[in-house]
Design a protein around this motif. Structure first.
Motif, PDB file in Angstrom:
ATOM      1  N   ILE A 125       0.857  -1.184   0.000  1.00 37.36           N
ATOM      2  CA  ILE A 125       0.000   0.000   0.000  1.00 37.36           C
ATOM      3  C   ILE A 125       0.887   1.225   0.000  1.00 37.36           C
ATOM      4  CG2 ILE A 125      -1.809   1.217   1.258  1.00 37.36           C
ATOM      5  CD1 ILE A 125      -2.589  -1.528   2.494  1.00 37.36           C
ATOM      6  N   VAL A 126       0.787   2.060  -1.026  1.00 33.30           N
ATOM      7  CA  VAL A 126       1.737   3.162  -1.181  1.00 33.30           C
ATOM      8  C   VAL A 126       1.558   4.195  -0.085  1.00 33.30           C
ATOM      9  CG1 VAL A 126       1.864   2.798  -3.677  1.00 33.30           C
ATOM     10  CG2 VAL A 126       0.282   4.488  -2.780  1.00 33.30           C
ATOM     11  N   THR A 127       2.693   4.693   0.399  1.00 32.78           N
ATOM     12  CA  THR A 127       2.724   5.609   1.534  1.00 32.78           C
ATOM     13  C   THR A 127       3.764   6.683   1.258  1.00 32.78           C
ATOM     14  OG1 THR A 127       2.244   3.689   2.943  1.00 32.78           O
ATOM     15  CG2 THR A 127       2.904   5.712   4.048  1.00 32.78           C
ATOM     16  N   LYS A 128       3.326   7.891   1.100  1.00 34.28           N
ATOM     17  CA  LYS A 128       4.230   8.998   0.785  1.00 34.28           C
ATOM     18  C   LYS A 128       5.212   9.211   1.931  1.00 34.28           C
ATOM     19  CE  LYS A 128       4.192  13.792  -0.865  1.00 34.28           C
ATOM     20  NZ  LYS A 128       3.320  14.957  -1.196  1.00 34.28           N
ATOM     21  N   GLY A 129       6.485   9.363   1.573  1.00 36.16           N
ATOM     22  CA  GLY A 129       7.506   9.602   2.585  1.00 36.16           C
ATOM     23  C   GLY A 129       8.113   8.348   3.158  1.00 36.16           C
ATOM     24  N   GLN A 130       7.575   7.181   2.781  1.00 39.18           N
ATOM     25  CA  GLN A 130       8.126   5.906   3.216  1.00 39.18           C
ATOM     26  C   GLN A 130       8.290   5.009   1.993  1.00 39.18           C
ATOM     27  OE1 GLN A 130       6.234   4.035   6.606  1.00 39.18           O
ATOM     28  NE2 GLN A 130       5.456   5.979   7.377  1.00 39.18           N
ATOM     29  N   PRO A 131       9.279   4.119   2.000  1.00 38.59           N
ATOM     30  CA  PRO A 131       9.443   3.233   0.840  1.00 38.59           C
ATOM     31  C   PRO A 131       8.272   2.263   0.712  1.00 38.59           C
ATOM     32  CG  PRO A 131      10.943   2.616   2.615  1.00 38.59           C
ATOM     33  CD  PRO A 131      10.326   3.910   3.013  1.00 38.59           C
ATOM     34  N   THR A 132       7.937   1.927  -0.517  1.00 35.34           N
ATOM     35  CA  THR A 132       6.944   0.901  -0.814  1.00 35.34           C
ATOM     36  C   THR A 132       7.581  -0.064  -1.792  1.00 35.34           C
ATOM     37  OG1 THR A 132       5.105   2.447  -0.501  1.00 35.34           O
ATOM     38  CG2 THR A 132       4.638   0.424  -1.715  1.00 35.34           C
ATOM     39  N   THR A 133       7.860  -1.278  -1.350  1.00 29.86           N
ATOM     40  CA  THR A 133       8.621  -2.230  -2.158  1.00 29.86           C
ATOM     41  C   THR A 133       7.807  -3.386  -2.705  1.00 29.86           C
ATOM     42  OG1 THR A 133       9.212  -3.706  -0.327  1.00 29.86           O
ATOM     43  CG2 THR A 133      10.600  -1.764  -0.653  1.00 29.86           C
ATOM     44  N   ALA A 134       6.613  -3.632  -2.172  1.00 33.75           N
ATOM     45  CA  ALA A 134       5.825  -4.826  -2.501  1.00 33.75           C
ATOM     46  C   ALA A 134       6.620  -6.096  -2.222  1.00 33.75           C
ATOM     47  CB  ALA A 134       5.359  -4.795  -3.961  1.00 33.75           C
ATOM     48  N   GLY A 135       7.595  -6.013  -1.320  1.00 39.00           N
ATOM     49  CA  GLY A 135       8.395  -7.187  -0.980  1.00 39.00           C
ATOM     50  C   GLY A 135       9.274  -7.665  -2.111  1.00 39.00           C
ATOM     51  N   LEU A 157      11.108  -3.130  -6.782  1.00 42.66           N
ATOM     52  CA  LEU A 157      10.745  -1.803  -6.275  1.00 42.66           C
ATOM     53  C   LEU A 157      11.572  -1.405  -5.056  1.00 42.66           C
ATOM     54  CD1 LEU A 157       6.842  -1.884  -6.608  1.00 42.66           C
ATOM     55  CD2 LEU A 157       8.460  -0.586  -8.001  1.00 42.66           C
ATOM     56  N   GLU A 158      12.709  -2.048  -4.856  1.00 41.97           N
ATOM     57  CA  GLU A 158      13.524  -1.762  -3.674  1.00 41.97           C
ATOM     58  C   GLU A 158      13.879  -0.278  -3.623  1.00 41.97           C
ATOM     59  OE1 GLU A 158      17.424  -3.556  -1.334  1.00 41.97           O
ATOM     60  OE2 GLU A 158      17.093  -4.054  -3.445  1.00 41.97           O
ATOM     61  N   GLY A 159      13.541   0.361  -2.500  1.00 49.38           N
ATOM     62  CA  GLY A 159      13.868   1.757  -2.299  1.00 49.38           C
ATOM     63  C   GLY A 159      12.927   2.748  -2.938  1.00 49.38           C
ATOM     64  N   TRP A 160      11.879   2.274  -3.620  1.00 50.28           N
ATOM     65  CA  TRP A 160      10.970   3.197  -4.309  1.00 50.28           C
ATOM     66  C   TRP A 160      10.144   3.994  -3.304  1.00 50.28           C
ATOM     67  CZ3 TRP A 160       5.409   3.018  -5.116  1.00 50.28           C
ATOM     68  CH2 TRP A 160       4.951   4.020  -5.987  1.00 50.28           C
ATOM     69  N   MET A 161      10.042   5.294  -3.535  1.00 50.38           N
ATOM     70  CA  MET A 161       9.266   6.186  -2.674  1.00 50.38           C
ATOM     71  C   MET A 161       8.069   6.691  -3.464  1.00 50.38           C
ATOM     72  SD  MET A 161      11.112   6.262   0.156  1.00 50.38           S
ATOM     73  CE  MET A 161      10.727   7.761   1.068  1.00 50.38           C
ATOM     74  N   SER A 162       6.895   6.425  -2.980  1.00 47.92           N
ATOM     75  CA  SER A 162       5.686   6.853  -3.671  1.00 47.92           C
ATOM     76  C   SER A 162       5.498   8.362  -3.547  1.00 47.92           C
ATOM     77  CB  SER A 162       4.464   6.141  -3.083  1.00 47.92           C
ATOM     78  OG  SER A 162       3.266   6.694  -3.602  1.00 47.92           O
ATOM     79  N   PRO A 163       5.072   9.024  -4.624  1.00 46.75           N
ATOM     80  CA  PRO A 163       4.803  10.465  -4.540  1.00 46.75           C
ATOM     81  C   PRO A 163       3.424  10.797  -3.980  1.00 46.75           C
ATOM     82  CG  PRO A 163       4.472   9.707  -6.786  1.00 46.75           C
ATOM     83  CD  PRO A 163       4.958   8.519  -6.006  1.00 46.75           C
ATOM     84  N   TYR A 164       2.642   9.767  -3.636  1.00 47.59           N
ATOM     85  CA  TYR A 164       1.288  10.020  -3.134  1.00 47.59           C
ATOM     86  C   TYR A 164       0.902   8.924  -2.138  1.00 47.59           C
ATOM     87  CZ  TYR A 164      -0.370   6.257  -6.221  1.00 47.59           C
ATOM     88  OH  TYR A 164      -0.564   5.036  -6.825  1.00 47.59           O
ATOM     89  N   ASP A 165      -0.166   9.177  -1.406  1.00 50.38           N
ATOM     90  CA  ASP A 165      -0.697   8.218  -0.439  1.00 50.38           C
ATOM     91  C   ASP A 165      -1.866   7.452  -1.041  1.00 50.38           C
ATOM     92  OD1 ASP A 165       0.885   8.535   1.848  1.00 50.38           O
ATOM     93  OD2 ASP A 165      -0.244  10.298   2.502  1.00 50.38           O
TER      94      ASP A 165
END
Length: 515
Positions: free
Chosen positions: A91-101, A105-113
């Motif tokens: 679940i994408v979270t702005k300001g925190q990495p979202t990797t889907a395990g 997507l390692e280290g990817w930071m979502s621009p939105y919540d």
């Protein structure tokens, strides 16, 4: 941890809320207690892929200031304001990495919540961090994470279920009082069953999927993970509702009386007199462990003793649900994951030798970025959708899906809710099924039908077998989510009257288990 911190983390979310509002504790104290718990035990459990300590404490401090200010500022706070929560890393979270395990997507930071995260932030709940999962939610044990397996707090040598084992383990280990998960074929309910927690799959479309990284779009659903039915209901009420950003979101006008049901009120109703409970003939017997069936029958007897009418219902198409699911889900997943190719989304890996073409970059990226289980399902789904095989496989699976929906319709004419064991076994040892994908898939046999039909379901602890939790699953017609809370809440209270302590409170102390 101090004795005060230890007592704080063992409160229910509802109790935490009450103490916060009464001024008996502060959100900073509560949040820090959970962060201390994570630091103490997550090296063993591996429930978290990211811990957002600074953000969580900042949110908690802001809530405390609002409460201290009093007046309308304090009165406007949501009941869950200041209660910490964890979020599945799908679940994408702005300001925190979202990797889907996934390494993809390692280290990817979502621009939105995601919409559910927006609602959590609006309620001012401190987000403790992101929890581990099977890569892109493909698995039943959280062993397919690119960042290592999560372990079950009841026995760290065993799996915590999947794909949302991180969220369930975090809640079971008192690292978080609440968490968000996603359920595509049982990924909230099955981990709930084997970790002794409560997990709810809402009606499809009842909670926005906007911001949940898609695996199988017609099956995925975000839902709550908690230790009690009341806590799950509290979180469900917060995250539910129509969302214009999600084309599959249900208008609230389609619910009874044109509004979402009061889930918390339903969860507190202990009276089951006259409630018709249908036992699904196909979801018991062969393949289910004796201890699981024994606890299930005891739960049914408790409900019968308290006035429920127990009937058996026949759903013959359920025998084909597992096969249909493992054609529909990989087919949709192969389409959804096509975007992760090193060109449009995801990490990029260049071929070691040969010409630098787009096709070769895509091949190198997907070979390195995806794990074995993801590759297996992409291949299966692509094959099922290919020319010459579409009608034979994907088309036939969709026909089975229709038959399953009809079986549910017929069953709900005989019963208000349906019931089954959530999982056919207790938590199995780590690595024991990794080399046998079919055996792994069988763990979802009881949970899959609800996703194929889009109906709500919940898993509630039903007792112990071999010292490990057993889950009982309740299902209800679409948009009748309050019914599963009523049945599950009643069973929870009836069983609590039987035991010296609630089942969720009986998890062994991790410090003792790990020595």
């Amino acid at each position: 941890m101090t004795s005060t911190s230890n007592s704080l983390i063992r409160l229910t979310a509802a109790e935490m809320s009450a103490k916060l509002r009464a001024g008996e504790i502060t959100s900073v104290e509560l949040t820090q207690a959970h962060l201390d718990r994570i630091a103490a035990v997550d090296g063993t459990i591996n429930a978290f892929l990211h811990v957002a300590e600074a953000e969580a404490l900042e949110t908690a401090a802001a809530v405390d200031r609002s409460r201290a200010a009093g007046g309308t500022e304090a009165e406007s706070l949501h009941p869950l304001a200041g209660v910490p929560i964890a979020v599945k890393d799908l679940i994408v979270t702005k300001g925190q990495p979202t990797t889907a395990g996934s390494k993809m997507l390692e280290g990817w930071m979502s621009p939105y919540d995601a919409t559910v995260v927006e609602k959590i932030r609006a309620a001012r709940m401190p987000i403790l961090g992101k929890t581990n999962l099977d890569e892109f939610a493909m698995g039943s044990s959280t062993e397919h994470s690119a960042f290592g397996p999560t372990r079950n707090p009841w026995d760290p040598t065993r799996i915590p279920g999947g794909s949302g084992g991180g969220s369930a383990a975090a809640v079971a280990a008192f690292e978080a009082p609440l968490a968000l998960g996603t359920d595509t074929g049982g990924s909230i309910r099955q981990p709930g069953s084997v970790t002794g927690t409560v997990g709810t799959k809402p009606t499809y479309g009842g909670v926005s999927r906007y911001g949940a990284i898609a695996m199988a779009s017609s099956l995925d659903q975000i839902g709550p993970v908690a230790r009690t039915v009341e806590d799950a209901a509290l979180l469900h009420e917060l995250i539910a509702g129509h969302d214009n950003k999600d084309s599959t979101s249900l208008p609230e006008a389609e619910y009874p009386e044109g509004r979402l049901p009061a889930f918390v009120d339903a969860a507190s109703a202990k009276n089951v007199a006259g409630l018709r409970i249908g036992v699904i003939k196909q979801l018991q017997g062969a393949g289910y462990q004796a201890g699981v069936l024994a606890r299930f029958q005891e739960a049914l007897e408790r409900l019968r003793e308290n006035g429920a009418e127990i009937v058996e219902v026949d759903c013959p198409s359920f025998d084909y649900a597992l096969g249909a699911y493992y054609l529909i889900m990989p087919s949709e997943a192969s389409s959804n994951l096509a975007r992760y190719d090193g060109v449009r989304y995801g990490t990029r890996v260049l071929p070691e030798e040969g010409p630098l073409t787009i096709e070769r970059v895509m091949g190198a990226t997907r070979a390195a970025g995806f794990g074995d289980e993801v590759k297996r399902r992409i291949i299966l789904g692509t094959y099922a959708l290919s020319a010459g095989y579409y009608d034979a496989y994907y088309g036939s699976a969709q026909k089975i899906r229709t038959l399953i929906q009809r079986d549910f319709d017929a069953a709900f004419e005989q019963a208000d809710v349906l019931v089954s064991p959530t999982s056919p076994t207790v938590a199995f040892p780590l690595a024991s099924k990794l080399d046998d994908p079919v055996a792994m898939y069988l763990n979802d046999v009881a949970t899959i039908p609800a996703n194929l039909a889009g109906i709500p379901g919940i898993s509630v602890p039903g007792g112990l077998s071999e010292g490990l939790p057993v889950g009982v699953q309740f299902l209800a017609p679409a948009k009748q989510d309050a019914r599963v809370y009523h049945a599950a809440g009643a069973l929870e209270q009836l069983l609590n009257d039987t035991y010296d302590a609630p089942l969720w409170a009986q998890v062994p102390a991790l410090e003792e288990v790990t020595g």
